[in-house]
Design a protein around this motif. Structure first.
Motif, short mmCIF file in Angstrom:
data_model
loop_
_atom_site.label_atom_id
_atom_site.label_comp_id
_atom_site.label_asym_id
_atom_site.label_seq_id
_atom_site.Cartn_x
_atom_site.Cartn_y
_atom_site.Cartn_z
N THR A 1 146.32 120.26 -14.74
CA THR A 1 146.42 118.99 -15.44
C THR A 1 145.15 118.16 -15.25
OG1 THR A 1 147.39 117.82 -13.58
CG2 THR A 1 148.92 118.94 -15.06
N PRO A 2 144.84 117.26 -16.17
CA PRO A 2 143.65 116.42 -16.01
C PRO A 2 143.71 115.55 -14.76
CG PRO A 2 144.49 116.28 -18.26
CD PRO A 2 145.50 117.05 -17.46
N GLN A 3 144.90 115.23 -14.27
CA GLN A 3 145.07 114.38 -13.09
C GLN A 3 145.04 115.16 -11.78
OE1 GLN A 3 147.47 114.74 -15.43
NE2 GLN A 3 147.35 112.90 -16.67
N ARG A 4 144.71 116.44 -11.82
CA ARG A 4 144.84 117.28 -10.63
C ARG A 4 143.94 116.85 -9.47
NH1 ARG A 4 142.07 120.27 -14.41
NH2 ARG A 4 140.12 121.23 -13.77
N LYS A 5 142.89 116.11 -9.76
CA LYS A 5 142.02 115.64 -8.68
C LYS A 5 142.78 114.75 -7.71
CE LYS A 5 137.61 113.29 -7.92
NZ LYS A 5 136.46 112.67 -8.59
N TYR A 6 143.72 113.97 -8.25
CA TYR A 6 144.48 113.03 -7.43
C TYR A 6 145.95 113.41 -7.27
CZ TYR A 6 140.31 110.33 -8.37
OH TYR A 6 139.01 109.93 -8.48
N SER A 7 146.37 114.52 -7.85
CA SER A 7 147.79 114.88 -7.82
C SER A 7 148.31 115.12 -6.41
CB SER A 7 148.07 116.08 -8.72
OG SER A 7 147.36 117.20 -8.30
N VAL A 8 147.43 115.49 -5.49
CA VAL A 8 147.85 115.66 -4.10
C VAL A 8 148.36 114.33 -3.55
CG1 VAL A 8 147.02 116.21 -1.78
CG2 VAL A 8 146.23 117.53 -3.72
N ASN B 1 153.96 130.10 -12.61
CA ASN B 1 153.90 128.66 -12.36
C ASN B 1 152.92 128.29 -11.26
OD1 ASN B 1 156.10 127.59 -14.15
ND2 ASN B 1 157.22 129.15 -13.02
N CYS B 2 151.70 128.75 -11.36
CA CYS B 2 150.66 128.37 -10.40
C CYS B 2 150.10 127.02 -10.85
CB CYS B 2 149.54 129.40 -10.37
SG CYS B 2 150.04 130.98 -9.71
N VAL B 3 150.05 126.06 -9.95
CA VAL B 3 149.58 124.71 -10.27
C VAL B 3 148.36 124.40 -9.41
CG1 VAL B 3 150.19 122.26 -10.33
CG2 VAL B 3 151.92 123.98 -10.85
N LEU B 4 147.27 124.03 -10.06
CA LEU B 4 146.07 123.64 -9.34
C LEU B 4 146.12 122.16 -9.01
CD1 LEU B 4 143.23 125.49 -11.30
CD2 LEU B 4 144.39 126.19 -9.22
N SER B 5 145.64 121.81 -7.83
CA SER B 5 145.54 120.39 -7.47
C SER B 5 144.42 120.23 -6.45
CB SER B 5 146.86 119.86 -6.91
OG SER B 5 147.15 120.46 -5.67
N GLY B 6 143.82 119.05 -6.46
CA GLY B 6 142.75 118.75 -5.53
C GLY B 6 141.38 118.79 -6.18
N GLY B 7 140.43 118.18 -5.53
CA GLY B 7 139.08 118.03 -6.08
C GLY B 7 138.35 119.32 -6.35
N ASN B 8 138.54 120.35 -5.51
CA ASN B 8 137.82 121.61 -5.72
C ASN B 8 138.29 122.36 -6.95
OD1 ASN B 8 136.15 121.31 -3.55
ND2 ASN B 8 137.36 122.58 -2.18
N THR B 9 139.40 121.95 -7.53
CA THR B 9 139.89 122.63 -8.73
C THR B 9 139.29 122.02 -10.00
OG1 THR B 9 141.83 121.22 -9.04
CG2 THR B 9 142.06 123.12 -7.57
N MET B 10 138.45 121.01 -9.86
CA MET B 10 137.89 120.31 -11.02
C MET B 10 136.70 121.04 -11.65
SD MET B 10 139.92 117.81 -11.39
CE MET B 10 139.07 116.89 -12.65
N PHE B 11 136.25 122.12 -11.05
CA PHE B 11 135.14 122.87 -11.64
C PHE B 11 135.55 123.38 -13.02
CE2 PHE B 11 134.10 123.55 -7.07
CZ PHE B 11 132.85 122.95 -7.08
N PRO B 12 134.66 123.28 -14.01
CA PRO B 12 134.98 123.78 -15.35
C PRO B 12 135.32 125.27 -15.31
CG PRO B 12 132.96 122.49 -15.40
CD PRO B 12 133.33 122.67 -13.96
N PRO C 1 138.85 136.37 2.28
CA PRO C 1 139.24 136.60 0.88
C PRO C 1 138.95 135.36 0.02
CG PRO C 1 141.18 136.45 2.31
CD PRO C 1 139.97 136.36 3.18
N GLY C 2 138.71 135.60 -1.25
CA GLY C 2 138.50 134.52 -2.20
C GLY C 2 139.82 133.81 -2.50
N VAL C 3 139.71 132.71 -3.23
CA VAL C 3 140.90 131.92 -3.54
C VAL C 3 141.91 132.75 -4.34
CG1 VAL C 3 139.95 130.85 -5.64
CG2 VAL C 3 141.69 129.65 -4.33
#
Length: 121
Positions: A110-117, A73-84, A49-51
């Motif tokens: 959030t803009p910091q989601r790449k490092y929020s983990v 309240n779904c929150v994205l975090s991590g590098g793979n979520t940085m796609f436009p 299944p897809g994400v």
């Protein structure tokens, strides 16, 4: 879908990236096909299944009373979520699958989601 068809037929969406070794690489349709594989793993030959399906199934496997809060309240975090457009696409897919009693679907990116983990919070 629209961007993928434009990228496949012209070079208007092509973008050049500088690599650390000093080389440059131009990407067109690849910029859209790679993130699309997160939603349609069949592009890569995987029958998983897809994400969006995974998030939906995870929420629906939770107790009924908290599903409303989870959809809102779904929150994205991590590098793979940085796609436009990642947050917008996930929100659109979840809205199309959400049961009728769900009044609000919201995906926070959030803009910091790449490092929020690593940061926490």
């Amino acid at each position: 879908d629209q961007e993928m068809s434009i990228a496949a037929s012209s070079s208007t969406l092509e973008r050049t990236f500088d690599l650390p070794a000093g080389y440059q690489i131009a990407l067109g349709k690849e910029r859209f096909r790679v993130p699309e594989a997160l939603f349609q793993p069949t592009f890569l030959g995987d029958e998983i299944p897809g994400v969006h399906d995974t998030v939906y199934n995870s929420i629906m496997n939770c107790d009924y009373p908290i599903r409303k809060d989870l959809f809102a309240n779904c929150v994205l975090s991590g590098g793979n979520t940085m796609f436009p457009g990642m947050a917008e696409r996930l929100e659109k897919e979840l809205k199309s699958r959400a049961p009728t009693y769900i009044e609000r679907v919201r995906v926070v990116a959030t803009p910091q989601r790449k490092y929020s983990v690593w940061i926490g919070g």
